[in-house]
Write a protein that holds these residues in place. Sequence first.
Motif, PDB file in Angstrom:
ATOM      1  N   VAL A 176       8.543   0.089  63.803  1.00  0.00           N
ATOM      2  CA  VAL A 176       9.736  -0.576  63.267  1.00  0.00           C
ATOM      3  C   VAL A 176      10.143  -1.693  64.217  1.00  0.00           C
ATOM      4  CG1 VAL A 176      12.174  -0.285  62.687  1.00  0.00           C
ATOM      5  CG2 VAL A 176      10.530   1.492  62.085  1.00  0.00           C
ATOM      6  N   LYS A 177      10.281  -2.896  63.683  1.00  0.00           N
ATOM      7  CA  LYS A 177      10.774  -4.022  64.471  1.00  0.00           C
ATOM      8  C   LYS A 177      12.269  -4.222  64.237  1.00  0.00           C
ATOM      9  CE  LYS A 177       8.284  -6.016  66.820  1.00  0.00           C
ATOM     10  NZ  LYS A 177       7.985  -5.614  68.183  1.00  0.00           N
ATOM     11  N   LEU A 178      12.700  -4.024  62.965  1.00  0.00           N
ATOM     12  CA  LEU A 178      14.093  -4.265  62.611  1.00  0.00           C
ATOM     13  C   LEU A 178      14.407  -3.539  61.313  1.00  0.00           C
ATOM     14  CD1 LEU A 178      16.750  -6.008  63.010  1.00  0.00           C
ATOM     15  CD2 LEU A 178      15.645  -7.682  61.528  1.00  0.00           C
ATOM     16  N   VAL A 179      15.607  -2.987  61.224  1.00  0.00           N
ATOM     17  CA  VAL A 179      16.112  -2.424  59.970  1.00  0.00           C
ATOM     18  C   VAL A 179      17.310  -3.264  59.590  1.00  0.00           C
ATOM     19  CG1 VAL A 179      17.077  -0.409  58.817  1.00  0.00           C
ATOM     20  CG2 VAL A 179      15.326  -0.109  60.577  1.00  0.00           C
ATOM     21  N   ASP A 180      17.229  -3.892  58.409  1.00  0.00           N
ATOM     22  CA  ASP A 180      18.291  -4.767  57.929  1.00  0.00           C
ATOM     23  C   ASP A 180      18.732  -4.283  56.554  1.00  0.00           C
ATOM     24  OD1 ASP A 180      20.062  -6.861  57.622  1.00  0.00           O
ATOM     25  OD2 ASP A 180      18.505  -8.302  57.020  1.00  0.00           O
ATOM     26  N   THR A 187       7.125  -6.585  55.357  1.00  0.00           N
ATOM     27  CA  THR A 187       8.478  -6.348  54.866  1.00  0.00           C
ATOM     28  C   THR A 187       8.433  -5.153  53.929  1.00  0.00           C
ATOM     29  OG1 THR A 187       8.946  -8.705  54.990  1.00  0.00           O
ATOM     30  CG2 THR A 187      10.426  -7.366  53.647  1.00  0.00           C
ATOM     31  N   VAL A 188       9.213  -4.108  54.226  1.00  0.00           N
ATOM     32  CA  VAL A 188       9.263  -2.895  53.419  1.00  0.00           C
ATOM     33  C   VAL A 188      10.621  -2.843  52.736  1.00  0.00           C
ATOM     34  CG1 VAL A 188       9.135  -0.383  53.457  1.00  0.00           C
ATOM     35  CG2 VAL A 188       7.721  -1.716  55.028  1.00  0.00           C
ATOM     36  N   ARG A 189      10.599  -2.856  51.416  1.00  0.00           N
ATOM     37  CA  ARG A 189      11.838  -2.806  50.642  1.00  0.00           C
ATOM     38  C   ARG A 189      12.053  -1.378  50.148  1.00  0.00           C
ATOM     39  NH1 ARG A 189      13.119  -7.765  51.211  1.00  0.00           N
ATOM     40  NH2 ARG A 189      11.705  -9.472  50.783  1.00  0.00           N
ATOM     41  N   THR A 190      13.242  -0.847  50.378  1.00  0.00           N
ATOM     42  CA  THR A 190      13.582   0.500  49.924  1.00  0.00           C
ATOM     43  C   THR A 190      14.675   0.399  48.870  1.00  0.00           C
ATOM     44  OG1 THR A 190      15.266   0.818  51.636  1.00  0.00           O
ATOM     45  CG2 THR A 190      13.011   1.467  52.191  1.00  0.00           C
ATOM     46  N   ASN A 191      14.839   1.502  48.138  1.00  0.00           N
ATOM     47  CA  ASN A 191      15.921   1.587  47.154  1.00  0.00           C
ATOM     48  C   ASN A 191      16.404   3.029  47.104  1.00  0.00           C
ATOM     49  OD1 ASN A 191      14.122   3.023  45.492  1.00  0.00           O
ATOM     50  ND2 ASN A 191      13.430   1.154  44.478  1.00  0.00           N
ATOM     51  N   TYR A 198      11.432  -4.059  58.659  1.00  0.00           N
ATOM     52  CA  TYR A 198      10.372  -4.957  59.090  1.00  0.00           C
ATOM     53  C   TYR A 198       9.460  -4.152  60.009  1.00  0.00           C
ATOM     54  CZ  TYR A 198      13.288  -8.508  57.060  1.00  0.00           C
ATOM     55  OH  TYR A 198      14.030  -9.246  56.177  1.00  0.00           O
ATOM     56  N   LEU A 199       8.213  -3.985  59.585  1.00  0.00           N
ATOM     57  CA  LEU A 199       7.262  -3.100  60.236  1.00  0.00           C
ATOM     58  C   LEU A 199       6.112  -3.918  60.809  1.00  0.00           C
ATOM     59  CD1 LEU A 199       6.624   0.017  60.428  1.00  0.00           C
ATOM     60  CD2 LEU A 199       5.251  -0.308  58.389  1.00  0.00           C
ATOM     61  N   GLN A 200       5.791  -3.709  62.103  1.00  0.00           N
ATOM     62  CA  GLN A 200       4.649  -4.388  62.715  1.00  0.00           C
ATOM     63  C   GLN A 200       3.473  -3.425  62.737  1.00  0.00           C
ATOM     64  OE1 GLN A 200       5.230  -5.956  66.649  1.00  0.00           O
ATOM     65  NE2 GLN A 200       3.412  -7.224  66.503  1.00  0.00           N
ATOM     66  N   THR A 201       2.360  -3.829  62.099  1.00  0.00           N
ATOM     67  CA  THR A 201       1.163  -3.000  62.034  1.00  0.00           C
ATOM     68  C   THR A 201       0.380  -3.107  63.333  1.00  0.00           C
ATOM     69  OG1 THR A 201      -0.180  -4.754  61.060  1.00  0.00           O
ATOM     70  CG2 THR A 201       1.027  -3.314  59.536  1.00  0.00           C
ATOM     71  N   GLU A 202      -0.670  -2.288  63.462  1.00  0.00           N
ATOM     72  CA  GLU A 202      -1.505  -2.317  64.664  1.00  0.00           C
ATOM     73  C   GLU A 202      -2.201  -3.668  64.824  1.00  0.00           C
ATOM     74  OE1 GLU A 202      -4.216   0.890  65.100  1.00  0.00           O
ATOM     75  OE2 GLU A 202      -2.676   2.384  64.698  1.00  0.00           O
ATOM     76  N   SER A 203      -2.462  -4.353  63.714  1.00  0.00           N
ATOM     77  CA  SER A 203      -3.122  -5.654  63.797  1.00  0.00           C
ATOM     78  C   SER A 203      -2.162  -6.759  64.217  1.00  0.00           C
ATOM     79  CB  SER A 203      -3.748  -6.005  62.445  1.00  0.00           C
ATOM     80  OG  SER A 203      -2.738  -6.189  61.465  1.00  0.00           O
ATOM     81  N   LEU A 230      18.154   6.008  56.304  1.00  0.00           N
ATOM     82  CA  LEU A 230      17.460   4.805  56.752  1.00  0.00           C
ATOM     83  C   LEU A 230      18.079   4.232  58.027  1.00  0.00           C
ATOM     84  CD1 LEU A 230      15.131   3.016  55.834  1.00  0.00           C
ATOM     85  CD2 LEU A 230      16.769   1.630  54.595  1.00  0.00           C
ATOM     86  N   LYS A 231      19.374   4.429  58.215  1.00  0.00           N
ATOM     87  CA  LYS A 231      20.055   3.902  59.397  1.00  0.00           C
ATOM     88  C   LYS A 231      19.608   4.602  60.679  1.00  0.00           C
ATOM     89  CE  LYS A 231      24.098   2.668  56.727  1.00  0.00           C
ATOM     90  NZ  LYS A 231      25.484   2.986  56.429  1.00  0.00           N
ATOM     91  N   SER A 232      18.962   5.787  60.555  1.00  0.00           N
ATOM     92  CA  SER A 232      18.514   6.512  61.752  1.00  0.00           C
ATOM     93  C   SER A 232      17.243   5.922  62.343  1.00  0.00           C
ATOM     94  CB  SER A 232      18.301   7.998  61.429  1.00  0.00           C
ATOM     95  OG  SER A 232      17.247   8.142  60.496  1.00  0.00           O
ATOM     96  N   PHE A 233      16.575   5.005  61.624  1.00  0.00           N
ATOM     97  CA  PHE A 233      15.394   4.339  62.175  1.00  0.00           C
ATOM     98  C   PHE A 233      15.833   3.280  63.175  1.00  0.00           C
ATOM     99  CE2 PHE A 233      13.565   5.775  58.096  1.00  0.00           C
ATOM    100  CZ  PHE A 233      12.462   6.449  58.589  1.00  0.00           C
ATOM    101  N   LYS A 234      15.155   3.258  64.311  1.00  0.00           N
ATOM    102  CA  LYS A 234      15.454   2.285  65.361  1.00  0.00           C
ATOM    103  C   LYS A 234      14.188   1.488  65.677  1.00  0.00           C
ATOM    104  CE  LYS A 234      19.555   3.999  66.115  1.00  0.00           C
ATOM    105  NZ  LYS A 234      20.354   3.755  64.962  1.00  0.00           N
TER     106      LYS A 234
END
Length: 156
Positions: A92-96, A111-115, A101-106, A126-130
């Motif tokens: 996880v790079k950022l939760v907005d 951008t991951v959109r949730t609902n 916003y997720l950075q892969t190993e490469s 979702l707010k517990s992700f840092k």
Amino acid sequence: MTVSTLDAELAASANRRWWNRTTIVLAVALLLVGGFMAGTAAQRAFGVQPTATGPGGLRGQGGFTPPTAFPGGGSVGAQGRPQRAESTTGTVKLVDGTTIYLQTESGAVVTVRTNGDTAIQVPGDLKSFKAGDKVSVDGDAGTNGSLAASSVTKTG
């Protein structure tokens, strides 16, 4: 030609080697090229063949998908194995808000959109992700490269 001259010429030619440094270099090069070509032919004949499984990795062979659904958006593939939506792992790079916003190993940032239907597999929401949390996201890839998440799981 006398016998002594003939004997001298035969003796001189008998001591010559049939090989020299150039012959050895050419023989080694021929072996290397032959080995490479044999390996290429063996890979083509017996190597792993790509399949049209698509994203997710747990898809059955044959293209038949029965209409049975599993929780989390998967279904049964032709060989009875569950199908999954595309799975992406990273940091996880950022939760907005509802976007991660997720950075892969490469090194790519996804951008991951949730609902409201997204299953969050971590105590809390979702707010517990840092930033720095390791997560796995299952979902369908959009045309713009983002993921519509069906589930987000904290892995580390």
